[in-house]
Design an enzyme around this catalytic site. Structure first.
Site, short mmCIF file in Angstrom:
data_model
loop_
_atom_site.label_atom_id
_atom_site.label_comp_id
_atom_site.label_asym_id
_atom_site.label_seq_id
_atom_site.Cartn_x
_atom_site.Cartn_y
_atom_site.Cartn_z
N TYR A 104 0.85 -1.19 0.00
CA TYR A 104 0.00 0.00 0.00
C TYR A 104 0.88 1.24 0.00
O TYR A 104 2.06 1.18 0.38
CB TYR A 104 -0.90 -0.02 1.24
CG TYR A 104 -2.09 0.89 1.16
CD1 TYR A 104 -3.02 0.75 0.14
CD2 TYR A 104 -2.29 1.90 2.10
CE1 TYR A 104 -4.12 1.60 0.06
CE2 TYR A 104 -3.39 2.75 2.03
CZ TYR A 104 -4.30 2.59 1.01
OH TYR A 104 -5.39 3.42 0.92
N ARG A 226 -18.84 -8.73 -11.95
CA ARG A 226 -18.32 -9.90 -12.65
C ARG A 226 -19.37 -11.01 -12.67
O ARG A 226 -20.16 -11.12 -11.74
CB ARG A 226 -17.04 -10.38 -11.97
CG ARG A 226 -15.83 -9.64 -12.49
CD ARG A 226 -14.59 -10.04 -11.75
NE ARG A 226 -14.68 -9.59 -10.37
CZ ARG A 226 -13.64 -9.48 -9.56
NH1 ARG A 226 -12.44 -9.79 -10.00
NH2 ARG A 226 -13.78 -9.06 -8.32
N GLY A 293 -9.59 2.36 -7.18
CA GLY A 293 -9.08 1.04 -6.87
C GLY A 293 -8.48 0.37 -8.09
O GLY A 293 -8.73 0.80 -9.23
#
Lengths: 384, 384
Positions: A104, A226, A293
């Site tokens: 991160y 998805r 993201g």
């Protein structure tokens, strides 16, 4: 430790070519330093121990199930102006997993107490008292506070008070996901009721908040998820939350309802890679793709013609950066009030979640890791 | 033919997911229709022919040297309010080549007169006269006017008058490249003297204008070019124009002078592909990458972290779109006045160019095509 973590956060951010110095104001730095000196590790043995804090820490970066450890720390008695809080619930977010893996943008100095988000209850106040009282529910006012622990001593101003009557899971998951959804819908495009937005990862925690906020504000939402064996169930679930259209990535190109809708002025991208490029195909001229993201672990690829001829604009959003900007503090309080009100009215609901006692942290960490690219219910640590 | 081309331009743009309807105002459409009816092809044989126009046209899309043809057209006498212009010089721009190949966002109906940019001289005015007089130098007020021809009949309002005393090559190459450089430096980031910008394709026509405008405004410019045997010569040439730093793509990563400079708030990208990603590495947090070309024939690839953690912003720029916006018309006149003044003062100079008689158009087209990805001197057609 906090101050040390904090300076490391700054230096690691700098190593990511970020210049945060102006965002981290000196007041916060001083406060963190004081907090570190008073409440964390190396207090004198002669102090009276009122409370044991159970903490989840890491001493090295690595796979969460290998490097996260539990420890007990005796907390000293309160000094004037301090408060004692007990943490009611603290979620395991994807950014926590990435932080532990060392992947991160924020890389705390080690060892450190883990966790960024929590709701806590004030259980003791030492006069002169600040703005907080015993019984108040609070959330940390800054990132990397170290929320995976049962108790902590701090100053009132290290917390933001929540209105009373909040659901515990909603309060615990308030500071990261709903705020991200809220700001992305407000700060990039001037949306009006009837306008359309499009998003991928629509079943994520942020995605669900986006659906609910759109429904509340009167925006139409196109939601891409998805494909999966349980797709019909998921479509119903998101539609029940207020989604106007829910499609798989494959259906996005051909869905007739979408073709009849106005093109979205705003696209919210949590996936990146091909999924982001696909969103861009749908954005109206002059529209904005906001990336928050990179679940696909691929960059965002933009056709040159989209930029030049369609005038699409690409932006990024990071709640941590926004929170750190001193100019945003009154807007932040207003946002938290708005969101709490919507939660209390039931217009926002927490994502699917599971309370897990912190002693079961190994199971919680395992269940918080993506399996085949999909995360299940949000794992929320509880300490009582 | 104009109106036909024009509606095709609109429909082809729509097929590129562009919604230009609002930008093309009805006045322009009506004017083009009138222009078509009066001055182009199917005029009556009984009309008196004052002037022959030599025109370069295409009847089908394809490789420029195969599909561009020359034809002669007899122009009718002027009707009240019309003007006759002779084209002084008209460049062959990369967008013209792409248009002929059918690879540009604008796809005119065929057959059509080619060329988008020119300077022309007013040689006859029919009363009631508009704002133009015989002897004025003018440039077309809209794209796809068909500039590769010796003469044309039109209305005053189809042209923008230039100040007197302009160099012919400067005037002929004014409307596309210097304007693109000018707007990109003004419309995306609020630059102040001492600020830094970075660009690739720094030796392109736009790139050279950027260097000169930065030098004039007091901005520092970091200029990236491809390596070549004559790199030392090119570096000197661009430095002489006012470039602060000129580096090859390889040198960009390691150049010490760049490391000591402030990070650029603005990056101008004509190449895309890897070159754009490399520019992004240098842009400061919150900085903007403006894409105006795709010479590498690759998309722009953006690391997710650059968007989320560095808050870089991606935009596109297209002069044609900007010109078509009715709101920009007074800024356009101001920009052209500014640029003409800078050309007259020698602070801006045309790019390396070669005047080629239109009868040699085959050679000019060949020399305007990129050889090994590099374009040489700008080919400017002349008709006298």
């Amino acid at each position: 430790m906090f101050a040390k973590n904090f300076s490391s956060l700054k230096s690691s951010i700098t190593s990511f070519d970020l210049k945060f110095t102006s965002l981290f104001n000196q007041r916060q730095v001083d406060k963190l330093q004081k907090c570190h000196e008073q409440s964390c590790c190396n207090f004198s043995l002669s102090q009276r121990h009122l409370q044991t804090s159970e903490e989840l820490i890491m001493e090295e970066y690595g796979e969460p199930q290998l490097v996260v450890k539990k420890r007990s720390v005796e907390l000293p008695s309160l000094k004037p102006g301090e408060i004692l809080v007990r943490v009611l619930a603290s979620p395991i977010n994807p950014s926590d997993i990435n932080t532990i893996q060392g992947m991160y943008a924020v890389k705390p100095d080690l060892p450190c107490i883990l966790g960024n988000e929590a709701v806590a209850e004030v259980i003791q106040v030492e006069s002169p008292s600040g703005s907080l009282e015993v019984g108040n529910w609070v959330i940390p006012s800054y990132n990397a506070w170290g929320t995976w622990r049962s108790h902590a001593i701090a100053e009132s101003s290290d917390f933001i008070k929540l209105p009373s009557g909040m659901d515990r899971a909603a309060a615990a998951t308030l500071a990261v996901n709903p705020t991200t959804a809220y700001r992305m819908l407000r700060d990039f495009v001037d949306l009006k009721p009837g306008d359309t937005i499009i998003q991928n990862a629509a079943n994520s925690a942020v995605g669900r908040n986006v659906i609910q906020l759109c429904s509340h504000y009167g925006y139409k939402s196109i939601n891409v998820v998805r494909d999966r064996p349980t797709i019909a169930e998921l479509k119903k679930e998101l539609t029940d939350l207020g989604a106007d259209v829910v499609v798989t990535e494959r259906e996005l190109r051909t869905d007739r309802k979408i073709r009849q809708m106005d093109k979205p002025a705003l696209a919210l991208n949590c996936v990146s890679g091909k999924s982001a490029t696909e969103l861009l195909r749908h954005v109206q001229d002059g529209g904005v793709l906001v990336t928050y993201g990179g679940m696909a672990r691929q960059p965002v690829t933009v056709p040159v013609g989209s930029l030049i001829f369609n005038d699409v604009r690409l932006r990024g959003y990071w709640q941590t950066r926004w929170n750190l900007n001193p100019d945003n503090q009154s807007a932040r309080q207003e946002m938290l009030n708005d969101l709490c009100e919507l939660f209390k009215q039931g217009k926002l609901t927490p994502p699917p979640y599971k309370f897990v006692h912190f002693s079961d942290y190994q199971t919680a960490l395992k269940d918080a890791m993506p399996a085949e690219g999909q995360v299940g219910a949000k794992q929320i640590l509880v300490f009582d």
